[in-house]
Design an enzyme around this catalytic site. Sequence first.
Site, short mmCIF file in Angstrom:
data_model
loop_
_atom_site.label_atom_id
_atom_site.label_comp_id
_atom_site.label_asym_id
_atom_site.label_seq_id
_atom_site.Cartn_x
_atom_site.Cartn_y
_atom_site.Cartn_z
N GLU A 204 1.05 -1.14 0.20
CA GLU A 204 -0.35 0.33 0.56
C GLU A 204 0.73 1.31 0.35
OE1 GLU A 204 -1.99 -2.71 2.93
OE2 GLU A 204 0.05 -2.36 1.70
N CYS B 132 -0.49 0.02 7.63
CA CYS B 132 -0.97 0.39 6.25
C CYS B 132 -2.19 0.89 6.74
CB CYS B 132 -0.77 -0.26 5.48
SG CYS B 132 1.05 -0.80 4.96
N ALA C 291 12.54 -37.81 -6.89
CA ALA C 291 12.64 -38.03 -8.49
C ALA C 291 12.30 -39.21 -8.25
CB ALA C 291 14.44 -37.05 -8.94
N THR D 193 20.78 -39.34 3.68
CA THR D 193 20.92 -38.78 2.44
C THR D 193 22.15 -37.61 2.90
OG1 THR D 193 18.52 -38.42 2.61
CG2 THR D 193 19.29 -36.51 1.19
N ARG E 194 21.75 -22.51 -7.16
CA ARG E 194 23.20 -22.62 -7.59
C ARG E 194 23.03 -22.64 -9.14
NH1 ARG E 194 24.26 -26.62 -4.88
NH2 ARG E 194 24.02 -28.54 -6.21
N LEU F 286 10.69 -38.50 4.08
CA LEU F 286 9.46 -39.03 3.09
C LEU F 286 8.03 -39.47 3.58
CD1 LEU F 286 11.05 -38.65 -0.41
CD2 LEU F 286 10.02 -36.25 0.20
N SER G 295 7.67 -40.65 7.03
CA SER G 295 7.22 -39.92 7.89
C SER G 295 6.74 -38.85 7.78
CB SER G 295 8.17 -40.02 8.56
OG SER G 295 9.10 -38.70 8.37
#
Length: 346
Positions: free
Chosen positions: A53, A87, A157, A202, A213, A294, A296
Amino acid sequence: MSTPSIFMQRCLELALLGMGDVAPNPMVGCVIVHNGKIIGEGYHEKFGQPHAEVNAIRTVKNPELLLESTLYVSLEPCAHYGKTPPCSDLIIESRIPKVVIGTIDPFAEVAGKGIERMKNAGIDVEVGVLEKESRNLNRRFFTFHEKKRPYIILKWAQTLDGFIDTDRTEKKHPTWITNDLSKRLVHKQRSEESAILIGTNTAEFDNPALTVREWTGNQPVRMVIDRLGRLDSELHIFDRKAPTWVFTAIEKPDSENLKFITLDFDQNILPQMMAELFRREILSVIVEGGSELLNSFLELNLWDEAFVYTGNQFFGKGVSAPHISGKTIAFRKLDDCKLHVLKRRV
Protein backbone atom coordinates in the site's frame (compact mmCIF):
# COMPACT_ATOMS: atom_id res chain seq x y z
CA MET A 1 -14.38 -11.00 -15.19
CA SER A 2 -15.92 -7.98 -13.43
CA THR A 3 -14.06 -4.68 -13.16
CA PRO A 4 -13.16 -5.16 -9.44
CA SER A 5 -11.86 -8.65 -10.26
CA ILE A 6 -9.67 -7.28 -13.04
CA PHE A 7 -8.02 -4.82 -10.68
CA MET A 8 -7.65 -7.47 -7.97
CA GLN A 9 -6.06 -9.82 -10.50
CA ARG A 10 -3.48 -7.11 -11.14
CA CYS A 11 -2.83 -6.99 -7.38
CA LEU A 12 -2.14 -10.74 -7.39
CA GLU A 13 0.23 -10.42 -10.36
CA LEU A 14 2.16 -7.68 -8.56
CA ALA A 15 2.25 -9.63 -5.31
CA LEU A 16 3.97 -12.58 -7.00
CA LEU A 17 6.96 -10.36 -7.73
CA GLY A 18 7.81 -10.63 -4.03
CA MET A 19 8.10 -14.42 -4.12
CA GLY A 20 11.12 -15.56 -2.11
CA ASP A 21 11.92 -12.11 -0.75
CA VAL A 22 9.22 -11.25 1.79
CA ALA A 23 8.87 -14.27 4.12
CA PRO A 24 7.81 -14.53 6.88
CA ASN A 25 5.59 -11.70 5.62
CA PRO A 26 2.92 -12.42 2.97
CA MET A 27 3.14 -11.45 -0.69
CA VAL A 28 0.87 -8.45 -1.28
CA GLY A 29 0.02 -6.34 -4.32
CA CYS A 30 -1.88 -3.06 -4.48
CA VAL A 31 -3.32 -0.81 -7.18
CA ILE A 32 -5.01 2.59 -6.89
CA VAL A 33 -7.77 3.33 -9.39
CA HIS A 34 -9.24 6.71 -10.36
CA ASN A 35 -12.18 6.84 -12.79
CA GLY A 36 -11.45 3.31 -14.00
CA LYS A 37 -7.74 3.95 -14.59
CA ILE A 38 -4.80 2.71 -12.53
CA ILE A 39 -2.88 5.74 -11.24
CA GLY A 40 -0.60 3.91 -8.81
CA GLU A 41 0.58 0.41 -8.05
CA GLY A 42 3.09 -1.39 -5.87
CA TYR A 43 3.91 -4.60 -4.06
CA HIS A 44 5.74 -5.73 -0.93
CA GLU A 45 9.25 -6.07 -2.32
CA LYS A 46 11.35 -7.25 0.60
CA PHE A 47 10.92 -8.22 4.24
CA GLY A 48 11.40 -5.22 6.49
CA GLN A 49 10.75 -2.73 3.69
CA PRO A 50 7.55 -0.75 2.93
CA HIS A 51 4.37 -2.69 2.29
CA ALA A 52 2.42 -2.78 -0.98
CA GLU A 53 0.00 0.00 0.00
CA VAL A 54 2.86 2.38 0.84
CA ASN A 55 4.62 1.68 -2.44
CA ALA A 56 1.41 2.12 -4.43
CA ILE A 57 0.48 5.44 -2.80
CA ARG A 58 4.00 6.75 -3.38
CA THR A 59 3.66 6.19 -7.14
CA VAL A 60 0.57 8.42 -7.49
CA LYS A 61 1.82 11.57 -9.22
CA ASN A 62 -1.12 13.76 -8.16
CA PRO A 63 -1.96 12.98 -4.49
CA GLU A 64 -5.17 15.02 -4.76
CA LEU A 65 -6.64 12.23 -6.89
CA LEU A 66 -6.46 9.90 -3.89
CA LEU A 67 -9.51 11.67 -2.47
CA GLU A 68 -11.57 10.28 -5.37
CA SER A 69 -9.88 6.90 -5.80
CA THR A 70 -10.35 3.25 -4.85
CA LEU A 71 -7.46 1.27 -3.40
CA TYR A 72 -7.36 -2.45 -4.27
CA VAL A 73 -5.14 -4.72 -2.20
CA SER A 74 -4.84 -8.53 -2.14
CA LEU A 75 -4.58 -8.79 1.67
CA GLU A 76 -6.07 -6.75 4.48
CA PRO A 77 -3.94 -3.67 5.31
CA CYS A 78 -2.06 -4.10 8.58
CA ALA A 79 -3.15 -2.34 11.76
CA HIS A 80 -0.06 -2.79 13.93
CA TYR A 81 3.47 -1.49 14.23
CA GLY A 82 5.95 -4.08 13.04
CA LYS A 83 8.96 -3.36 10.86
CA THR A 84 6.85 -0.56 9.34
CA PRO A 85 3.91 1.62 10.53
CA PRO A 86 0.28 0.44 10.00
CA CYS A 87 -0.86 0.65 6.38
CA SER A 88 -4.46 1.20 7.47
CA ASP A 89 -3.36 4.47 9.13
CA LEU A 90 -1.66 5.63 5.94
CA ILE A 91 -4.82 4.90 3.91
CA ILE A 92 -6.87 6.90 6.40
CA GLU A 93 -4.39 9.78 6.36
CA SER A 94 -4.42 9.75 2.54
CA ARG A 95 -8.23 10.16 2.68
CA ILE A 96 -8.87 7.36 0.20
CA PRO A 97 -12.67 6.87 0.24
CA LYS A 98 -12.92 3.19 -0.78
CA VAL A 99 -10.80 0.09 -0.23
CA VAL A 100 -11.36 -3.31 -1.89
CA ILE A 101 -9.62 -6.27 -0.22
CA GLY A 102 -8.95 -9.77 -1.50
CA THR A 103 -8.97 -11.53 1.87
CA ILE A 104 -8.67 -10.93 5.61
CA ASP A 105 -5.19 -11.28 7.15
CA PRO A 106 -5.03 -14.37 9.46
CA PHE A 107 -2.19 -12.86 11.54
CA ALA A 108 -3.54 -12.24 15.04
CA GLU A 109 -2.17 -8.68 15.16
CA VAL A 110 -4.30 -7.82 12.11
CA ALA A 111 -7.21 -10.30 11.61
CA GLY A 112 -9.95 -7.77 10.87
CA LYS A 113 -8.46 -4.91 12.89
CA GLY A 114 -7.29 -3.05 9.77
CA ILE A 115 -10.75 -3.31 8.24
CA GLU A 116 -12.40 -2.13 11.47
CA ARG A 117 -10.04 0.83 11.76
CA MET A 118 -10.74 1.97 8.18
CA LYS A 119 -14.51 1.53 8.55
CA ASN A 120 -14.47 3.56 11.76
CA ALA A 121 -12.74 6.32 9.78
CA GLY A 122 -15.63 6.37 7.29
CA ILE A 123 -13.95 4.41 4.50
CA ASP A 124 -16.15 2.15 2.34
CA VAL A 125 -14.51 -1.27 2.67
CA GLU A 126 -15.34 -4.29 0.49
CA VAL A 127 -13.84 -7.69 1.29
CA GLY A 128 -13.72 -10.96 -0.65
CA VAL A 129 -12.93 -10.04 -4.27
CA LEU A 130 -11.00 -13.04 -5.69
CA GLU A 131 -10.77 -14.32 -2.12
CA LYS A 132 -9.95 -17.91 -3.10
CA GLU A 133 -7.15 -16.75 -5.40
CA SER A 134 -5.85 -14.35 -2.75
CA ARG A 135 -5.68 -17.10 -0.14
CA ASN A 136 -4.03 -19.51 -2.56
CA LEU A 137 -1.34 -16.95 -3.40
CA ASN A 138 -0.38 -16.81 0.27
CA ARG A 139 -1.12 -20.43 1.16
CA ARG A 140 2.22 -20.63 3.00
CA PHE A 141 1.33 -17.60 5.12
CA PHE A 142 -2.19 -18.85 5.86
CA THR A 143 -0.98 -22.35 6.77
CA PHE A 144 1.68 -20.88 9.06
CA HIS A 145 -0.80 -18.74 11.01
CA GLU A 146 -3.82 -21.02 10.94
CA LYS A 147 -2.06 -24.36 11.57
CA LYS A 148 0.92 -23.01 13.52
CA ARG A 149 3.42 -24.81 11.32
CA PRO A 150 5.32 -24.26 8.08
CA TYR A 151 3.88 -25.12 4.66
CA ILE A 152 5.34 -28.54 3.83
CA ILE A 153 6.42 -29.37 0.27
CA LEU A 154 7.59 -32.93 -0.41
CA LYS A 155 9.92 -33.38 -3.37
CA TRP A 156 11.54 -36.40 -4.94
CA ALA A 157 12.65 -37.84 -8.29
CA GLN A 158 11.72 -41.35 -9.35
CA THR A 159 12.41 -43.67 -12.25
CA LEU A 160 9.83 -44.97 -14.72
CA ASP A 161 9.71 -48.21 -12.72
CA GLY A 162 9.11 -46.40 -9.42
CA PHE A 163 12.48 -46.19 -7.64
CA ILE A 164 14.04 -43.12 -6.02
CA ASP A 165 17.46 -44.63 -5.39
CA THR A 166 19.67 -47.59 -6.05
CA ASP A 167 20.65 -50.09 -3.36
CA ARG A 168 23.39 -48.15 -1.54
CA THR A 169 24.86 -51.34 -0.09
CA GLU A 170 26.03 -52.04 -3.64
CA LYS A 171 26.52 -48.50 -4.94
CA LYS A 172 27.64 -45.67 -2.66
CA HIS A 173 27.53 -42.64 -4.96
CA PRO A 174 24.24 -40.96 -5.95
CA THR A 175 22.59 -41.79 -9.27
CA TRP A 176 21.08 -38.88 -11.21
CA ILE A 177 17.49 -39.62 -12.29
CA THR A 178 16.25 -36.50 -14.05
CA ASN A 179 17.76 -33.92 -16.45
CA ASP A 180 19.31 -30.45 -16.40
CA LEU A 181 16.00 -28.67 -16.97
CA SER A 182 14.50 -30.41 -13.95
CA LYS A 183 17.56 -29.46 -11.93
CA ARG A 184 17.15 -25.77 -12.78
CA LEU A 185 13.49 -25.90 -11.77
CA VAL A 186 14.46 -27.49 -8.44
CA HIS A 187 16.96 -24.69 -7.78
CA LYS A 188 14.35 -22.07 -8.69
CA GLN A 189 11.98 -23.63 -6.18
CA ARG A 190 14.67 -23.61 -3.49
CA SER A 191 15.07 -19.85 -3.97
CA GLU A 192 11.33 -19.36 -3.32
CA GLU A 193 11.00 -21.29 -0.05
CA SER A 194 12.24 -20.59 3.47
CA ALA A 195 14.04 -23.85 4.18
CA ILE A 196 15.01 -27.27 2.87
CA LEU A 197 15.24 -30.46 4.95
CA ILE A 198 17.08 -33.77 4.52
CA GLY A 199 17.79 -36.75 6.74
CA THR A 200 21.07 -38.21 7.98
CA ASN A 201 21.45 -40.84 5.23
CA THR A 202 20.85 -38.36 2.40
CA ALA A 203 23.46 -36.02 3.85
CA GLU A 204 25.94 -38.88 4.29
CA PHE A 205 25.41 -40.74 0.99
CA ASP A 206 24.65 -37.88 -1.43
CA ASN A 207 26.62 -35.05 0.22
CA PRO A 208 24.29 -32.37 -1.26
CA ALA A 209 25.03 -28.65 -0.97
CA LEU A 210 21.31 -27.74 -0.86
CA THR A 211 22.09 -24.28 -2.20
CA VAL A 212 20.71 -22.25 -5.11
CA ARG A 213 23.24 -22.52 -7.94
CA GLU A 214 21.28 -23.06 -11.17
CA TRP A 215 19.08 -20.02 -10.48
CA THR A 216 19.41 -16.52 -9.03
CA GLY A 217 17.75 -15.98 -5.69
CA ASN A 218 17.89 -16.32 -1.93
CA GLN A 219 19.46 -19.29 -0.19
CA PRO A 220 17.02 -21.34 1.92
CA VAL A 221 17.95 -22.37 5.44
CA ARG A 222 19.52 -25.81 5.10
CA MET A 223 18.23 -28.27 7.69
CA VAL A 224 19.44 -31.78 8.45
CA ILE A 225 18.50 -34.42 11.01
CA ASP A 226 21.56 -35.84 12.79
CA ARG A 227 20.46 -37.53 16.00
CA LEU A 228 23.84 -38.77 17.19
CA GLY A 229 26.06 -36.14 15.60
CA ARG A 230 27.65 -38.72 13.33
CA LEU A 231 27.82 -36.60 10.17
CA ASP A 232 31.27 -35.61 8.92
CA SER A 233 31.96 -31.91 9.44
CA GLU A 234 33.53 -31.83 5.95
CA LEU A 235 30.20 -32.45 4.21
CA HIS A 236 28.98 -29.68 1.88
CA ILE A 237 26.07 -28.87 4.15
CA PHE A 238 28.53 -27.72 6.82
CA ASP A 239 30.52 -25.40 4.54
CA ARG A 240 29.06 -22.27 6.27
CA LYS A 241 28.07 -20.81 2.87
CA ALA A 242 24.39 -20.69 3.88
CA PRO A 243 22.57 -20.87 7.23
CA THR A 244 22.37 -24.48 8.40
CA TRP A 245 20.29 -25.95 11.22
CA VAL A 246 20.93 -29.39 12.69
CA PHE A 247 18.18 -31.26 14.55
CA THR A 248 19.94 -33.48 17.07
CA ALA A 249 19.72 -35.21 20.44
CA ILE A 250 23.14 -33.90 21.43
CA GLU A 251 23.57 -30.37 22.74
CA LYS A 252 26.22 -28.43 20.83
CA PRO A 253 27.13 -24.75 20.75
CA ASP A 254 26.09 -22.71 17.71
CA SER A 255 28.71 -21.15 15.46
CA GLU A 256 28.77 -19.00 12.32
CA ASN A 257 25.89 -20.03 10.02
CA LEU A 258 25.46 -23.24 12.03
CA LYS A 259 22.72 -23.79 14.60
CA PHE A 260 21.96 -26.91 16.65
CA ILE A 261 18.38 -27.55 17.77
CA THR A 262 17.88 -30.27 20.37
CA LEU A 263 14.87 -32.59 20.10
CA ASP A 264 13.59 -35.53 22.16
CA PHE A 265 14.17 -38.47 19.83
CA ASP A 266 12.32 -40.82 22.21
CA GLN A 267 9.18 -39.10 20.92
CA ASN A 268 8.08 -38.43 17.33
CA ILE A 269 10.35 -35.60 16.23
CA LEU A 270 8.18 -34.17 13.44
CA PRO A 271 5.65 -32.39 15.71
CA GLN A 272 8.60 -31.04 17.73
CA MET A 273 10.25 -29.78 14.56
CA MET A 274 7.05 -28.09 13.40
CA ALA A 275 6.77 -26.28 16.74
CA GLU A 276 10.41 -25.15 16.56
CA LEU A 277 10.06 -23.95 12.98
CA PHE A 278 6.88 -22.04 13.79
CA ARG A 279 8.61 -20.37 16.71
CA ARG A 280 11.55 -19.45 14.46
CA GLU A 281 9.24 -18.06 11.74
CA ILE A 282 10.04 -20.57 9.00
CA LEU A 283 7.13 -20.17 6.58
CA SER A 284 7.79 -23.14 4.27
CA VAL A 285 9.96 -26.24 4.04
CA ILE A 286 10.95 -28.40 1.08
CA VAL A 287 11.50 -31.97 2.26
CA GLU A 288 14.15 -33.41 -0.09
CA GLY A 289 15.15 -36.40 1.97
CA GLY A 290 15.14 -40.10 1.23
CA SER A 291 12.35 -42.64 1.47
CA GLU A 292 12.39 -42.88 5.28
CA LEU A 293 12.02 -39.14 5.87
CA LEU A 294 9.45 -38.62 3.11
CA ASN A 295 7.33 -41.53 4.34
CA SER A 296 7.44 -40.23 7.92
CA PHE A 297 5.73 -37.03 6.72
CA LEU A 298 3.24 -39.00 4.62
CA GLU A 299 2.34 -41.32 7.50
CA LEU A 300 1.35 -38.30 9.60
CA ASN A 301 -0.41 -36.70 6.60
CA LEU A 302 1.91 -33.79 7.36
CA TRP A 303 2.30 -32.24 3.93
CA ASP A 304 0.62 -29.66 1.70
CA GLU A 305 2.13 -30.12 -1.78
CA ALA A 306 4.31 -32.73 -3.43
CA PHE A 307 6.56 -32.30 -6.46
CA VAL A 308 7.19 -35.67 -8.07
CA TYR A 309 9.74 -35.72 -10.91
CA THR A 310 9.83 -38.81 -13.14
CA GLY A 311 13.01 -39.39 -15.10
CA ASN A 312 13.37 -41.33 -18.35
CA GLN A 313 15.19 -44.38 -16.99
CA PHE A 314 14.77 -47.68 -15.19
CA PHE A 315 16.65 -49.03 -12.16
CA GLY A 316 15.11 -52.51 -12.04
CA LYS A 317 15.62 -52.62 -8.27
CA GLY A 318 16.44 -50.25 -5.44
CA VAL A 319 14.58 -48.00 -3.00
CA SER A 320 10.90 -47.70 -3.86
CA ALA A 321 9.36 -44.25 -4.28
CA PRO A 322 6.83 -43.19 -1.64
CA HIS A 323 3.18 -44.00 -2.28
CA ILE A 324 1.21 -40.79 -2.25
CA SER A 325 -2.45 -39.97 -2.73
CA GLY A 326 -3.40 -36.41 -3.56
CA LYS A 327 -5.05 -34.19 -6.10
CA THR A 328 -2.96 -33.39 -9.18
CA ILE A 329 -2.91 -29.61 -9.55
CA ALA A 330 -0.20 -29.26 -12.21
CA PHE A 331 1.68 -31.30 -14.80
CA ARG A 332 4.71 -30.29 -16.84
CA LYS A 333 6.88 -32.00 -19.44
CA LEU A 334 10.55 -31.16 -18.93
CA ASP A 335 12.14 -32.54 -22.10
CA ASP A 336 12.35 -36.27 -21.40
CA CYS A 337 11.18 -35.90 -17.79
CA LYS A 338 7.79 -35.23 -16.25
CA LEU A 339 6.68 -33.28 -13.20
CA HIS A 340 3.46 -33.96 -11.31
CA VAL A 341 2.45 -31.48 -8.59
CA LEU A 342 -0.02 -32.85 -6.05
CA LYS A 343 -2.02 -31.20 -3.30
CA ARG A 344 -3.03 -32.95 -0.12
CA ARG A 345 -6.73 -33.75 0.03
CA VAL A 346 -8.34 -32.02 3.01
